[in-house]
Write a protein that holds these residues in place. Structure first.
Motif, PDB file in Angstrom:
ATOM      1  N   GLN A 142     -40.397  19.109 -79.755  1.00 52.44           N
ATOM      2  CA  GLN A 142     -40.001  19.548 -81.095  1.00 52.44           C
ATOM      3  C   GLN A 142     -38.530  19.953 -81.136  1.00 52.44           C
ATOM      4  OE1 GLN A 142     -42.753  22.541 -82.624  1.00 52.44           O
ATOM      5  NE2 GLN A 142     -43.882  20.878 -83.630  1.00 52.44           N
ATOM      6  N   LEU A 143     -38.038  20.527 -80.058  1.00 51.20           N
ATOM      7  CA  LEU A 143     -36.634  20.940 -80.021  1.00 51.20           C
ATOM      8  C   LEU A 143     -35.709  19.738 -80.102  1.00 51.20           C
ATOM      9  CD1 LEU A 143     -35.034  23.645 -79.644  1.00 51.20           C
ATOM     10  CD2 LEU A 143     -34.811  22.991 -77.243  1.00 51.20           C
ATOM     11  N   VAL A 144     -36.023  18.678 -79.379  1.00 51.09           N
ATOM     12  CA  VAL A 144     -35.178  17.479 -79.393  1.00 51.09           C
ATOM     13  C   VAL A 144     -35.264  16.781 -80.742  1.00 51.09           C
ATOM     14  CG1 VAL A 144     -34.822  15.205 -78.364  1.00 51.09           C
ATOM     15  CG2 VAL A 144     -35.290  17.176 -76.899  1.00 51.09           C
ATOM     16  N   HIS A 145     -36.472  16.626 -81.274  1.00 48.53           N
ATOM     17  CA  HIS A 145     -36.629  15.930 -82.554  1.00 48.53           C
ATOM     18  C   HIS A 145     -36.096  16.755 -83.723  1.00 48.53           C
ATOM     19  CE1 HIS A 145     -39.053  12.264 -81.693  1.00 48.53           C
ATOM     20  NE2 HIS A 145     -39.332  12.927 -80.578  1.00 48.53           N
ATOM     21  N   GLY A 146     -36.014  18.070 -83.576  1.00 47.40           N
ATOM     22  CA  GLY A 146     -35.439  18.883 -84.643  1.00 47.40           C
ATOM     23  C   GLY A 146     -33.966  18.639 -84.861  1.00 47.40           C
ATOM     24  N   THR A 147     -33.299  18.018 -83.870  1.00 46.02           N
ATOM     25  CA  THR A 147     -31.872  17.690 -84.022  1.00 46.02           C
ATOM     26  C   THR A 147     -31.652  16.702 -85.156  1.00 46.02           C
ATOM     27  OG1 THR A 147     -31.726  17.935 -81.613  1.00 46.02           O
ATOM     28  CG2 THR A 147     -29.819  17.000 -82.735  1.00 46.02           C
ATOM     29  N   ARG A 148     -32.605  15.825 -85.380  1.00 45.76           N
ATOM     30  CA  ARG A 148     -32.423  14.789 -86.398  1.00 45.76           C
ATOM     31  C   ARG A 148     -32.276  15.374 -87.798  1.00 45.76           C
ATOM     32  NH1 ARG A 148     -36.676   9.948 -84.654  1.00 45.76           N
ATOM     33  NH2 ARG A 148     -35.390   9.121 -82.926  1.00 45.76           N
ATOM     34  N   VAL A 180     -36.232  31.559 -78.936  1.00 50.39           N
ATOM     35  CA  VAL A 180     -34.812  31.606 -78.585  1.00 50.39           C
ATOM     36  C   VAL A 180     -34.177  30.221 -78.594  1.00 50.39           C
ATOM     37  CG1 VAL A 180     -33.170  32.213 -76.767  1.00 50.39           C
ATOM     38  CG2 VAL A 180     -35.087  33.733 -77.279  1.00 50.39           C
ATOM     39  N   ALA A 181     -34.889  29.211 -78.084  1.00 45.20           N
ATOM     40  CA  ALA A 181     -34.293  27.876 -77.945  1.00 45.20           C
ATOM     41  C   ALA A 181     -33.814  27.288 -79.274  1.00 45.20           C
ATOM     42  CB  ALA A 181     -35.292  26.943 -77.262  1.00 45.20           C
ATOM     43  N   SER A 206     -36.089  27.143 -94.256  1.00 50.24           N
ATOM     44  CA  SER A 206     -37.300  26.827 -93.483  1.00 50.24           C
ATOM     45  C   SER A 206     -37.872  28.079 -92.828  1.00 50.24           C
ATOM     46  CB  SER A 206     -36.978  25.776 -92.416  1.00 50.24           C
ATOM     47  OG  SER A 206     -36.555  24.562 -93.008  1.00 50.24           O
ATOM     48  N   PHE A 207     -37.019  28.961 -92.352  1.00 49.21           N
ATOM     49  CA  PHE A 207     -37.494  30.189 -91.711  1.00 49.21           C
ATOM     50  C   PHE A 207     -38.227  31.080 -92.701  1.00 49.21           C
ATOM     51  CE2 PHE A 207     -36.796  34.637 -90.434  1.00 49.21           C
ATOM     52  CZ  PHE A 207     -37.410  34.620 -89.192  1.00 49.21           C
ATOM     53  N   MET A 208     -37.777  31.078 -93.978  1.00 50.68           N
ATOM     54  CA  MET A 208     -38.425  31.914 -94.991  1.00 50.68           C
ATOM     55  C   MET A 208     -39.609  31.226 -95.655  1.00 50.68           C
ATOM     56  SD  MET A 208     -35.192  33.827 -96.820  1.00 50.68           S
ATOM     57  CE  MET A 208     -34.326  32.288 -97.138  1.00 50.68           C
ATOM     58  N   GLY A 209     -39.958  30.020 -95.191  1.00 45.06           N
ATOM     59  CA  GLY A 209     -41.138  29.353 -95.708  1.00 45.06           C
ATOM     60  C   GLY A 209     -40.882  28.413 -96.862  1.00 45.06           C
ATOM     61  N   PHE A 210     -39.611  28.075 -97.124  1.00 42.50           N
ATOM     62  CA  PHE A 210     -39.293  27.186 -98.237  1.00 42.50           C
ATOM     63  C   PHE A 210     -38.964  25.771 -97.771  1.00 42.50           C
ATOM     64  CE2 PHE A 210     -38.418  31.411 -99.886  1.00 42.50           C
ATOM     65  CZ  PHE A 210     -39.007  31.362-101.128  1.00 42.50           C
ATOM     66  N   GLY A 211     -39.196  25.476 -96.501  1.00 45.63           N
ATOM     67  CA  GLY A 211     -38.934  24.135 -95.998  1.00 45.63           C
ATOM     68  C   GLY A 211     -40.148  23.237 -96.148  1.00 45.63           C
ATOM     69  N   ASP A 212     -39.985  22.001 -95.698  1.00 51.04           N
ATOM     70  CA  ASP A 212     -41.074  21.028 -95.750  1.00 51.04           C
ATOM     71  C   ASP A 212     -41.949  21.214 -94.512  1.00 51.04           C
ATOM     72  OD1 ASP A 212     -42.770  18.933 -96.117  1.00 51.04           O
ATOM     73  OD2 ASP A 212     -41.234  17.357 -96.033  1.00 51.04           O
ATOM     74  N   PRO A 213     -43.209  21.621 -94.664  1.00 50.58           N
ATOM     75  CA  PRO A 213     -44.058  21.847 -93.481  1.00 50.58           C
ATOM     76  C   PRO A 213     -44.395  20.575 -92.726  1.00 50.58           C
ATOM     77  CG  PRO A 213     -45.345  22.037 -95.496  1.00 50.58           C
ATOM     78  CD  PRO A 213     -43.917  21.905 -95.930  1.00 50.58           C
ATOM     79  N   ASN A 214     -44.166  19.412 -93.333  1.00 53.19           N
ATOM     80  CA  ASN A 214     -44.487  18.142 -92.676  1.00 53.19           C
ATOM     81  C   ASN A 214     -43.342  17.620 -91.814  1.00 53.19           C
ATOM     82  OD1 ASN A 214     -47.047  18.024 -93.958  1.00 53.19           O
ATOM     83  ND2 ASN A 214     -46.068  17.219 -95.817  1.00 53.19           N
ATOM     84  N   THR A 215     -42.208  18.288 -91.807  1.00 50.23           N
ATOM     85  CA  THR A 215     -41.069  17.856 -91.009  1.00 50.23           C
ATOM     86  C   THR A 215     -40.892  18.792 -89.815  1.00 50.23           C
ATOM     87  OG1 THR A 215     -39.530  19.186 -92.334  1.00 50.23           O
ATOM     88  CG2 THR A 215     -39.890  16.893 -93.012  1.00 50.23           C
ATOM     89  N   VAL A 216     -40.233  18.294 -88.796  1.00 47.86           N
ATOM     90  CA  VAL A 216     -39.945  19.076 -87.589  1.00 47.86           C
ATOM     91  C   VAL A 216     -38.469  19.441 -87.612  1.00 47.86           C
ATOM     92  CG1 VAL A 216     -39.919  19.084 -85.066  1.00 47.86           C
ATOM     93  CG2 VAL A 216     -41.740  17.883 -86.293  1.00 47.86           C
ATOM     94  N   SER A 217     -38.189  20.736 -87.629  1.00 50.99           N
ATOM     95  CA  SER A 217     -36.809  21.207 -87.643  1.00 50.99           C
ATOM     96  C   SER A 217     -36.722  22.500 -86.863  1.00 50.99           C
ATOM     97  CB  SER A 217     -36.310  21.420 -89.084  1.00 50.99           C
ATOM     98  OG  SER A 217     -36.993  22.505 -89.694  1.00 50.99           O
ATOM     99  N   TRP A 218     -35.522  22.890 -86.536  1.00 50.70           N
ATOM    100  CA  TRP A 218     -35.332  24.142 -85.810  1.00 50.70           C
ATOM    101  C   TRP A 218     -35.723  25.336 -86.670  1.00 50.70           C
ATOM    102  CZ3 TRP A 218     -29.887  22.144 -84.190  1.00 50.70           C
ATOM    103  CH2 TRP A 218     -30.032  21.207 -83.164  1.00 50.70           C
ATOM    104  N   GLY A 219     -35.494  25.241 -87.973  1.00 54.51           N
ATOM    105  CA  GLY A 219     -35.911  26.321 -88.858  1.00 54.51           C
ATOM    106  C   GLY A 219     -37.423  26.473 -88.903  1.00 54.51           C
ATOM    107  N   GLN A 220     -38.136  25.350 -88.920  1.00 50.68           N
ATOM    108  CA  GLN A 220     -39.595  25.401 -88.904  1.00 50.68           C
ATOM    109  C   GLN A 220     -40.107  25.996 -87.597  1.00 50.68           C
ATOM    110  OE1 GLN A 220     -41.920  24.840 -91.085  1.00 50.68           O
ATOM    111  NE2 GLN A 220     -40.778  23.930 -92.769  1.00 50.68           N
ATOM    112  N   MET A 221     -39.451  25.659 -86.486  1.00 50.95           N
ATOM    113  CA  MET A 221     -39.852  26.230 -85.203  1.00 50.95           C
ATOM    114  C   MET A 221     -39.671  27.749 -85.200  1.00 50.95           C
ATOM    115  SD  MET A 221     -38.373  23.449 -82.455  1.00 50.95           S
ATOM    116  CE  MET A 221     -39.057  24.379 -81.073  1.00 50.95           C
ATOM    117  N   LEU A 222     -38.557  28.214 -85.756  1.00 53.98           N
ATOM    118  CA  LEU A 222     -38.324  29.660 -85.834  1.00 53.98           C
ATOM    119  C   LEU A 222     -39.368  30.335 -86.719  1.00 53.98           C
ATOM    120  CD1 LEU A 222     -34.426  29.704 -86.192  1.00 53.98           C
ATOM    121  CD2 LEU A 222     -35.754  30.481 -84.216  1.00 53.98           C
ATOM    122  N   ALA A 223     -39.722  29.700 -87.837  1.00 52.93           N
ATOM    123  CA  ALA A 223     -40.718  30.279 -88.738  1.00 52.93           C
ATOM    124  C   ALA A 223     -42.082  30.359 -88.065  1.00 52.93           C
ATOM    125  CB  ALA A 223     -40.794  29.455 -90.024  1.00 52.93           C
ATOM    126  N   GLN A 224     -42.477  29.287 -87.374  1.00 48.90           N
ATOM    127  CA  GLN A 224     -43.775  29.282 -86.697  1.00 48.90           C
ATOM    128  C   GLN A 224     -43.805  30.298 -85.553  1.00 48.90           C
ATOM    129  OE1 GLN A 224     -44.324  25.221 -85.501  1.00 48.90           O
ATOM    130  NE2 GLN A 224     -44.748  24.495 -87.581  1.00 48.90           N
TER     131      GLN A 224
END
Length: 334
Positions: free
Chosen positions: A119-125, A300-301, A266-284
């Motif tokens: 997820q960390l690598v694919h979140g770069t996209r 941290v990563a 994404s961290f506050m829950g306003f991102g797309d839950p179907n996408t993989v991003s660093w913000g989604q990782m932080l939120a989860q």
């Protein structure tokens, strides 16, 4: 009796030096060195031909810019080769939860069963995409509004555009983003680019308006005006190319802000839950208590990756600033 021929006057003989040996003729030697040393000047005549450095040479001459370019290239390769660098799918949640780092999962798994490294690598996209597209959309609006308002300073067009710019500057950006995303029926990259563009263009537009006011009375602009060129041609064909460093700098700033905005939403829950991003990782990670369970890598990563990506863009911006500020080049050479 034939007339006598009058001999033609001969040129006077050149004075011979003592010893009768003429010195070797000194030919000028052309060199493309920017500086002439004392040894060169004392042995032969030197004609120094100075060429201005190319724009990429100026940027590369900055140590910070070189570091930023290398870091940015690494992130770009990571985004392009994400499928090659990771053996799993970023949406595959079939692994055992909360595994420690191992050869199979080099950063472990989270409590939801996802591989953290994948997820960390694919979140770069997504971060790269939102940075590039959001930066381009933002700077495009800023160019149109700022250049037209500055060229027609004092006119009704300037009043309307300046009012819109001032209004955009005083409206809180983050609450406006949250409201637009919350009331949108669909979420995704297109919505994020739109939200970033309409909320972040005002600052760069104000800078461009100030600069074009000082440039619109230059000789080449006056010549184009007397030549019959229209306003749009003068603004976008004559003036805008001379503002390239400011435009590139504004794009880098807008791209950095777009990456941070996507991560924050994404961290506050306003991102797309179907996408993989660093913000989604932080939120989860925050929602599932990553630190309490000892999964500090999960939290941290992504934050470190966001910080490194935005730092690389900031470092590149140091080199771009050298294009329009010769004093920075002199300080870099010292």
């Amino acid at each position: 009796m034939a007339p006598e021929e009058t001999p033609l006057p001969q040129p006077a003989a050149m004075p011979q030096p003592a010893g009768g040996v003429l010195p070797d003729r000194t030919e000028p030697v052309r060199t493309f060195r920017r500086r002439v040393t004392e040894a060169d000047a004392s042995t032969k005549e030197v004609v120094a031909v100075v060429r201005p450095p190319r724009w990429y040479q100026v940027i590369w001459s900055s140590r910070k810019a070189r570091v930023g370019i290398v870091m940015l290239a690494a992130f770009a390769l990571m985004a392009i080769l994400a499928d090659v660098l990771t053996p799993y799918s970023p949406t595959d949640a079939s692994f055992a939860p909360s595994q420690d780092p191992s050869w199979a999962h080099w950063m472990g798994t989270n409590t939801l069963g996802y591989d953290i490294g994948t997820q960390l690598v694919h979140g770069t996209r997504l971060s790269f995409a939102i940075g590039v597209l959001g930066g381009l959309a933002t700077i495009a609006i800023a160019i149109v509004v700022g250049l037209l308002a500055g060229y027609r300073e004092g006119s009704a067009l300037d009043d309307v555009l300046s009012f819109a710019t001032n209004l955009a500057l005083v409206i809180p950006v983050l609450p406006l983003m949250m409201v637009i995303v919350a009331y949108s029926e669909t979420r995704g990259l297109a919505l994020l680019v739109f939200v970033v563009a309409i909320t972040s263009w005002a600052g760069a537009s104000r800078e461009m308006r100030s600069l074009i006011i000082s440039m619109r009375n230059r000789d080449y602009v006056t010549a184009a005006r007397f030549g019959g060129d229209g306003m749009l041609r003068i603004v976008f064909r004559e003036i805008m190319p001379n503002m390239s460093s400011l435009i590139v700098s504004g794009f880098i700033g807008a791209a950095t802000a777009a990456i941070a905005a996507e991560a924050g939403l994404s961290f506050m829950g306003f991102g797309d839950p179907n996408t993989v991003s660093w913000g989604q990782m932080l939120a989860q990670a925050n929602a599932n208590g990553a630190l309490v369970q000892g999964l500090w890598v999960w939290l941290v990563a992504p934050g470190v990756m966001l910080a490194l990506l935005m730092t690389s863009l900031t470092f590149v911006n140091f080199g771009v600033d050298m294009l329009s500020n010769p004093h920075l080049r002199e300080e870099e050479e010292k």
